[in-house]
Design an enzyme around this catalytic site. Structure first.
Site, PDB file in Angstrom:
ATOM      1  N   ARG A 161       0.828  -1.218   0.000  1.00  0.00           N
ATOM      2  CA  ARG A 161       0.000   0.000   0.000  1.00  0.00           C
ATOM      3  C   ARG A 161       0.858   1.262   0.000  1.00  0.00           C
ATOM      4  O   ARG A 161       0.629   2.183  -0.783  1.00  0.00           O
ATOM      5  CB  ARG A 161      -0.877   0.034   1.256  1.00  0.00           C
ATOM      6  CG  ARG A 161      -1.960  -0.985   1.311  1.00  0.00           C
ATOM      7  CD  ARG A 161      -2.822  -0.702   2.544  1.00  0.00           C
ATOM      8  NE  ARG A 161      -3.731  -1.776   2.812  1.00  0.00           N
ATOM      9  CZ  ARG A 161      -3.400  -2.874   3.504  1.00  0.00           C
ATOM     10  NH1 ARG A 161      -2.184  -3.012   3.995  1.00  0.00           N
ATOM     11  NH2 ARG A 161      -4.286  -3.817   3.712  1.00  0.00           N
ATOM     12  N   ARG A 244      11.228   0.161   8.393  1.00  0.00           N
ATOM     13  CA  ARG A 244      11.834  -0.272   9.652  1.00  0.00           C
ATOM     14  C   ARG A 244      13.349  -0.226   9.494  1.00  0.00           C
ATOM     15  O   ARG A 244      13.896  -0.636   8.453  1.00  0.00           O
ATOM     16  CB  ARG A 244      11.408  -1.705  10.007  1.00  0.00           C
ATOM     17  CG  ARG A 244      10.031  -1.825  10.614  1.00  0.00           C
ATOM     18  CD  ARG A 244       9.933  -1.187  12.006  1.00  0.00           C
ATOM     19  NE  ARG A 244       8.617  -1.340  12.602  1.00  0.00           N
ATOM     20  CZ  ARG A 244       7.613  -0.474  12.473  1.00  0.00           C
ATOM     21  NH1 ARG A 244       7.781   0.624  11.748  1.00  0.00           N
ATOM     22  NH2 ARG A 244       6.455  -0.686  13.069  1.00  0.00           N
ATOM     23  N   GLU A 273      15.914   1.888  17.888  1.00  0.00           N
ATOM     24  CA  GLU A 273      15.164   3.055  18.375  1.00  0.00           C
ATOM     25  C   GLU A 273      14.883   2.947  19.871  1.00  0.00           C
ATOM     26  O   GLU A 273      14.587   1.847  20.333  1.00  0.00           O
ATOM     27  CB  GLU A 273      13.820   3.160  17.636  1.00  0.00           C
ATOM     28  CG  GLU A 273      13.996   3.476  16.187  1.00  0.00           C
ATOM     29  CD  GLU A 273      12.671   3.533  15.431  1.00  0.00           C
ATOM     30  OE1 GLU A 273      11.614   3.676  16.070  1.00  0.00           O
ATOM     31  OE2 GLU A 273      12.712   3.436  14.204  1.00  0.00           O
ATOM     32  N   HIS A 294      10.993   8.720  13.751  1.00  0.00           N
ATOM     33  CA  HIS A 294       9.877   7.798  13.478  1.00  0.00           C
ATOM     34  C   HIS A 294       8.528   8.537  13.431  1.00  0.00           C
ATOM     35  O   HIS A 294       7.666   8.337  14.286  1.00  0.00           O
ATOM     36  CB  HIS A 294       9.840   6.680  14.528  1.00  0.00           C
ATOM     37  CG  HIS A 294       9.136   5.437  14.034  1.00  0.00           C
ATOM     38  ND1 HIS A 294       9.510   4.174  14.414  1.00  0.00           N
ATOM     39  CD2 HIS A 294       8.081   5.275  13.205  1.00  0.00           C
ATOM     40  CE1 HIS A 294       8.710   3.290  13.835  1.00  0.00           C
ATOM     41  NE2 HIS A 294       7.833   3.948  13.097  1.00  0.00           N
TER      42      HIS A 294
HETATM   43  O1  LIG Z   1       5.743   2.510  12.429  1.00  0.00           O
HETATM   44  C1  LIG Z   1       4.579   2.584  12.604  1.00  0.00           C
HETATM   45  C2  LIG Z   1       3.661   1.515  12.308  1.00  0.00           C
HETATM   46  O2  LIG Z   1       4.124   0.383  12.080  1.00  0.00           O
HETATM   47  O3  LIG Z   1       2.458   1.762  12.285  1.00  0.00           O
END
Ligand SMILES: O=CC(=O)O
Length: 332
Positions: A161, A244, A273, A294
């Site tokens: 998506r 990620r 993180e 993030h």
């Molecule tokens: O990083 C954020 C998520 O996975 O929604």
């Protein structure tokens, strides 16, 4: 005798509207201080709760799951990525795991585009100059030059998506879209996006000017952009990651940028993180990388919609149905 209401434990503060709705619907224990839950508190929550609502900051491994109480039936993650949860171990224990897909797609794609522009056009570096009182010479033909993105090749790693939403944006900016994915996307989507599929990630990496990571972190994608693969990039290439941190060998990337073998990077996610490699921080101070904490889905709209998804998943589950956003073994 009245039936006990299921206890829902939420590990972090959620948007007000989401917390209010949860209070109305469930016996809910909300986070008082928004601090990441320490492991012992997380273990206690797993022992007591019927439903746990964690976020990416909660590491829920098999050891922790082994301490779960008999009532824990659902982990309704607030977020899309579930790589912080040992989903296989949860499923083995009969615990359902859900996530919040779909609602953060556009915002994350926007942030990816923002990072591409920020890196190529030196936006964050430029934005510091006036507040730092460093604009002494005025406009100059040779100062603060970046790179044009129009006409360049973007290689998207992971055409789900978010990858597709990024491709749409990239087309509007005149980028040529290339992608690598486990499976080729349907021809209609490929042609609507005017996207070129590369079965070989290596071959795509050698040809693109910008590479964007948009795939989930799974055992199969850990360090997918390894030192060897990063070395295939052109020296003027830009690397962007809003997925990620673990998908890129972060140290190798830092080394290549230091050596001038890769030009720059825009990273919203990191391997450890909230700790960030000091090498990357140094490169950020030198204007060679843009680092964001993030923030891909960090809009009021996404976070509220994510909360609503969590509520729907819990409610459906409690009503005895299969929640819409179940993680299935085939997705792992
Ligand atoms: O990083 C954020 C998520 O996975 O929604």
């Amino acid at each position: 005798m009245s039936k006990r209401k299921p206890l829902v434990v939420v590990t972090r503060r959620l948007p007000d509207a989401v917390e209010t709705r949860m209070r109305e619907l469930f016996d809910v224990r909300l986070s008082p201080d928004d601090a990441a839950m320490p492991a012992d508190a997380l273990a206690a929550a797993l022992r007591e709760a019927d439903v746990l609502v964690p976020t990416v900051t909660d590491e829920i491994d098999a050891g922790l799951l082994a301490q779960a109480g008999p009532n824990l039936r659902l982990i309704a993650n607030f977020g899309n990525g579930v790589d912080h949860i040992d989903v296989a171990a949860a499923l083995e224990r009969g615990i359902t795991v859900t996530n919040t897909p779909g609602v953060l797609t556009e915002d994350t794609a926007d942030m990816t585009m923002a990072l591409i522009l920020a890196v190529a056009r030196r936006v964050t570096e430029g934005a510091r100059i006036i507040p730092d009182d460093d604009w002494t010479t005025g406009w100059s033909p040779t100062w603060m030059l970046g790179r044009r993105i129009t006409g360049k090749r973007l290689g998207i790693v992971g055409m789900g998506r978010i990858g597709q939403a990024l491709a749409k944006r990239a087309r509007a900016f005149g980028l040529q879209v290339h992608y690598h994915n486990r499976r080729r996307v349907p021809a209609a989507i490929e042609s609507a996006l005017d996207a070129t599929y590369w079965e070989s990630l290596d071959q795509m990496l050698a040809r693109v000017d910008i590479v964007s990571v948009n795939c989930p972190h799974t055992p199969a994608t850990y360090h997918l952009l390894s030192a060897r693969r990063l070395k295939l990039l052109k020296p003027e290439a830009i690397v962007v990651n809003t997925a990620r941190g673990e998908v890129i060998d972060e140290n190798a990337l830092a080394r290549l940028i230091e050596a001038g073998d890769v030009s720059a990077a825009g990273l919203d996610v990191f391997e450890q993180e909230p700790a960030v490699s000091p090498r990357l921080v140094k490169l950020a101070r030198q204007g060679k990388v843009v680092l964001l904490p993030h923030m891909g889905s960090a809009t009021y709209e996404s976070r509220t919609d994510m909360g609503e998804k969590v509520i729907i998943n819990i409610k459906t589950f409690m009503d005895g149905h299969r929640p819409p956003d179940r993680i299935l073994p085939s997705m792992l």
